[in-house]
Design an enzyme around this catalytic site. Structure first.
Site, short mmCIF file in Angstrom:
data_model
loop_
_atom_site.label_atom_id
_atom_site.label_comp_id
_atom_site.label_asym_id
_atom_site.label_seq_id
_atom_site.Cartn_x
_atom_site.Cartn_y
_atom_site.Cartn_z
N GLY A 53 45.56 22.78 37.98
CA GLY A 53 46.14 24.10 38.21
C GLY A 53 45.08 25.09 38.63
N GLY A 54 45.51 26.29 38.97
CA GLY A 54 44.59 27.29 39.49
C GLY A 54 45.07 27.72 40.85
N ARG A 55 44.50 28.79 41.34
CA ARG A 55 44.97 29.31 42.62
C ARG A 55 44.31 28.52 43.74
NH1 ARG A 55 43.58 33.50 45.98
NH2 ARG A 55 45.30 34.13 47.33
N ILE A 56 45.12 27.79 44.47
CA ILE A 56 44.64 26.85 45.49
C ILE A 56 43.64 27.46 46.46
CG2 ILE A 56 46.88 27.26 46.60
CD1 ILE A 56 46.59 24.86 48.24
N GLU A 57 43.92 28.67 46.93
CA GLU A 57 43.07 29.26 47.96
C GLU A 57 41.64 29.47 47.47
OE1 GLU A 57 44.02 29.56 50.99
OE2 GLU A 57 46.18 29.32 50.74
N ARG A 107 26.39 30.77 38.07
CA ARG A 107 27.46 30.81 37.07
C ARG A 107 26.88 31.20 35.70
NH1 ARG A 107 27.20 26.16 39.79
NH2 ARG A 107 26.33 25.00 38.03
N ASN A 150 25.93 29.28 44.59
CA ASN A 150 26.65 29.96 43.50
C ASN A 150 25.81 30.02 42.25
OD1 ASN A 150 27.71 28.22 41.17
ND2 ASN A 150 28.22 26.94 42.95
N HIS A 192 25.79 26.84 50.99
CA HIS A 192 26.60 27.02 49.79
C HIS A 192 25.67 27.52 48.70
CE1 HIS A 192 27.47 25.20 45.76
NE2 HIS A 192 28.49 26.01 45.91
#
Lengths: 257, 257
Positions: free
Chosen positions: B222-226, B71, B69, B67
């Protein structure tokens, strides 16, 4: 199957597992009893509780998952409030989670629960069914974990003996109703695609249990990990955009060529 | 592999996925870019951000999960504070999660990250390594998600250009370091038992991501689950008492006969 008697127990924070049974690696089945002596709650109250909990995740994708638990909690009266009554309450959560819908199975399962409720109060079934739909809600997917059943918590405004009978009725009726469904579906031939879909749905089951439910709080505050995680399925699966791509394309027409 | 350039982006609450790629169903690989116009944050500030995120879960149980990332966040100055500076900060999380340890692989991976850190500040590596060990902590298992790497957040007390170079250096060095490990391990023969152990460890990965990390908050608000769930492995497994039984027996001697 396990017995369904309610046993006075203790220590909500430690969740000691006193009895467990897993007949097959592909079936998560367990029963919790807590026959330990009462302990003091965070409020300084002596607290006892009993939980009968069962979760079954069948191997066959057309046989549904069952989650069922009955809870009874009791605390002593606070010492600084002379004459205050003991507090006690009942709770129940029962829900059916199929990967494939057989309407007759769901109708059968729900009608057994309605019958159990109606023996005690005609308002129970519609109220507790709605509570169930509300409780097992996966907000991020805007869907329920499964097809529901009944759910209640903090139930203490009825006669205690009546509620014990009701809890016993729920426990006694739900397992035979479920077994009937499993008997009917467990030998149905299935393909790898059926299994993959079951595994994807079990991914949602994991999401509900780890993100919502009581698990996150209990896991973060302590307790024996296996007792909490045992309700998870043996295995689960996630695939990017598996459902979203189709739904998105249906909602938002695209230029395909 | 994906490019590692930082792209100014926006809308922390919506997490629109602008680019994604999954080369193989058994490998979760994705890259997020957010080239959308700036939006207002909950504080009434205009907020932009850029995230480059990659998660790889190899099929072969002896090849580790990565992993990674980087930001970058930026907000406008508050309107009611004339002359106040813009706020900005960098963040990074990189961790290696093998199911089996090959010491030479971990040393190689960590030394590449140390080299990247040391080019900018000798204090970076020991500080950010400790942050990583602290961050990827599964409290209920009293263990880390994997073997760590480096982690930092809210980093803004160095020169901005220097930190951009540092972020770029991290991004440029980590993927080749990881690819070298995967190339070495990906064709290693493995048994069903190796795979089962990998799947159990991926269960822990799912637990960390869904119970800790940022996922629970984002999923609930909230937010796009995928976009959130894409970091999960393709599949995972849970077995009751798998490790606990052995550990418990070693810690608390039992009468076996």
């Amino acid at each position: 199957m396990a017995s369904h008697s309610l046993t006075l127990t203790s220590s909500p924070s430690s969740f000691n597992l006193c009895s467990s049974h897993r007949p097959h690696l592909s079936t998560n089945f367990f029963t919790l009893h807590f026959p330990c002596p009462g302990k003091r709650s965070g409020l300084g109250l002596r607290c006892s509780f009993s939980i009968e909990k069962e979760v079954l995740h069948p191997k066959n994708p057309v046989a549904p998952t069952l989650h069922f638990n009955i809870r009874y909690f009791e605390t002593d009266a606070p010492k600084d409030v002379p004459g205050a009554p003991r507090q006690w309450w009942f709770g129940n959560g029962t829900d059916l989670t199929p990967a494939y819908i057989f309407e007759e199975d769901v109708k059968h399962f729900d009608s057994i629960q309605k019958q159990a409720c109606d023996k005690f109060d005609p308002s129970f079934y519609p109220r507790f069914k709605k509570c169930c739909d509300d409780y097992f809600y996966i907000k991020h997917g805007d869907e329920r974990r499964g097809l529901g059943g009944i759910f209640f918590d903090d139930l203490n405004y009825y006669d205690q003996e009546m509620l014990l009978s009701f809890a016993t009725e729920c426990a006694s009726s739900v397992i035979p109703a479920y077994i009937l469904i499993v008997e009917k579906r467990k030998d149905t031939p299935f393909t790898e695609q059926h299994k993959a879909w079951q595994q994807l749905r079990r991914g949602r089951y994991v999401e509900f249990n780890l993100v919502y439910d009581h698990c996150p709080q209990i896991l973060k505050t302590g307790g024996r990990i296996e007792n909490i995680l045992v309700s998870l399925p043996l295995s689960a699966r996630w695939e990017y955009d598996h459902e979203w791509k189709l739904l998105d394309a249906c909602i938002n027409p695209k230029e395909w060529i």
